[in-house]
Design a protein around this motif. Structure first.
Motif, PDB file in Angstrom:
ATOM      1  N   GLN A  88       0.800  -1.226   0.000  1.00 53.13           N
ATOM      2  CA  GLN A  88       0.000   0.000   0.000  1.00 53.13           C
ATOM      3  C   GLN A  88       0.835   1.279   0.000  1.00 53.13           C
ATOM      4  O   GLN A  88       0.703   2.123  -0.871  1.00 53.13           O
ATOM      5  N   LEU A 114      -6.467  -2.509   2.652  1.00 52.56           N
ATOM      6  CA  LEU A 114      -7.065  -1.261   2.149  1.00 52.56           C
ATOM      7  C   LEU A 114      -8.034  -1.569   1.001  1.00 52.56           C
ATOM      8  O   LEU A 114      -7.644  -2.137  -0.008  1.00 52.56           O
ATOM      9  N   LEU A 161      -2.705   6.878   6.013  1.00 51.80           N
ATOM     10  CA  LEU A 161      -2.159   5.677   5.368  1.00 51.80           C
ATOM     11  C   LEU A 161      -0.732   5.367   5.805  1.00 51.80           C
ATOM     12  O   LEU A 161      -0.334   4.197   5.844  1.00 51.80           O
ATOM     13  N   TYR A 165      -1.322   3.749   9.091  1.00 47.48           N
ATOM     14  CA  TYR A 165      -1.958   2.451   8.796  1.00 47.48           C
ATOM     15  C   TYR A 165      -0.888   1.401   8.487  1.00 47.48           C
ATOM     16  O   TYR A 165      -0.945   0.273   8.981  1.00 47.48           O
TER      17      TYR A 165
END
Lengths: 225, 225
Positions: free
Chosen positions: A17, A51, B21, B24
């Motif tokens: 990601q 995600l 993110l 994350y």
């Protein structure tokens, strides 16, 4: 300023990601940037850490791009299907910049795009680049002609700012660095094996070695061209 | 190891992307981590730079969490509806950690959670914290009791690693730093106004000042509680 600069982020199920999202954050501020997320099959997609993305385009629907970006993965199978490799070759041959972060360099290698080219990748996989005819380079970011690459995951921000300086200009890249307050202050100095305590490197190998196929070990070379 | 550690990323339309993110990516490796993306209305959501997310939960469906994370935004209106602020207060009061990055600290402030608390935020908005009774702290990462915060956007990685050291242990945090090769090497030293060339700061203000409501200017205080 008004000219469109098409950037394609090549994705696949379980793609890493932050590899692409860190670069996405920087490139989004490039004047004229048209960011496109695209995968082999398009539609919904879930990244490696869960995600949930939607409305991903199909790579085959994209005629061309100015910049092709390939992030990494711990699961090479979805990233290196014959269809994926064909699309990467097609878009990469025509792009002004062909770029990769982390194990994305191994994917470009499998696509046959890095023969004779210097490339960076995640520290644990650097030696693997040679099997594709690429020249492993341990630098955090590497440029060889139109091929730009970076090390593991978080190298994407360093890489994207350098690329922005090349595409636009260094002052603009510095503005964006200031805008995203990229003033890193890692709490530890363990970001690379050359600086991490030996016990941290060993603990990581013991805990995550298998998950990564083996850190520093063998990456599947299915679909090797 | 097997105990679940529930982490809620509070989102809204046009939320800043990398703010959450980056964190994350780190938190996903926390043993037992259960990462939940949630917004006021749930469903599909598009981030500030166009990232298309799906399957986002509703905040009101989440009973409690161990860690509440609030990233930033350049559009406070969607982040500070009465419904959002109520959910942030509800989850924050019970959480073990209440955290924010960038202008997420201003949102927590509007929710009334930071009175008397030291907090960091994006450099351009630091002075704004005082209007909520918070104590602005220019450090990149700040801890005050259960309230942890970081500066602008990319501070999220520094912050998350520090938090991981607290939740798990410092060796584990260093392992994850090594895993994501967080060995930053910014191409320029312009990540903060204290180090950026004056002309870069001025150029940023001239170009993006309006977009950000005014950098260092006034943030809407609608729904101030």
């Amino acid at each position: 300023m008004t000219k469109t600069f098409d950037i394609v982020f090549a994705l696949w199920p379980r793609c890493a990601q932050l590899d692409f999202l860190g670069a996405y954050e920087v490139f989004a501020h490039l004047p004229g940037a048209n960011l496109r997320l695209a995968s082999e099959h398009g539609g919904d997609l879930t990244g490696a850490l869960g995600l949930p993305l939607r409305d991903v385009e199909k790579l085959s629907d994209i005629e061309r791009c100015d910049l092709l970006f390939v992030g990494g993965t711990a699961d090479m199978s979805a990233a290196t299907t014959p269809g994926m490799l064909q699309q990467l070759r097609r878009l990469g041959e025509d792009a002004r910049y062909v770029t990769s972060i982390c194990t994305g360099s191994l994917i470009l290698g499998q696509a046959g795009l890095l023969r004779g080219r210097r490339s960076a990748t995640h520290w644990a996989f650097l030696d693997q680049l040679a099997q594709y005819g690429a020249i492993p380079d341990p630098a955090r970011t590497v440029r060889d002609g139109k091929f730009w690459s970076g090390g593991g995951v978080t190298a994407c921000v360093d890489f994207a700012l350098e690329l922005m300086a090349d595409i636009e200009d260094p002052t603009y890249a510095q503005m964006i660095q200031l805008y995203i307050e990229y003033n890193p202050a890692p709490p530890f100095g363990s970001g690379h094996p050359s600086t991490a305590p030996a016990e941290v490197v060993e603990a990581l190998r013991a805990r995550f070695g298998e998950k990564l196929g083996k850190i520093g070990g063998v990456v599947p070379t299915t679909a090797l061209t």
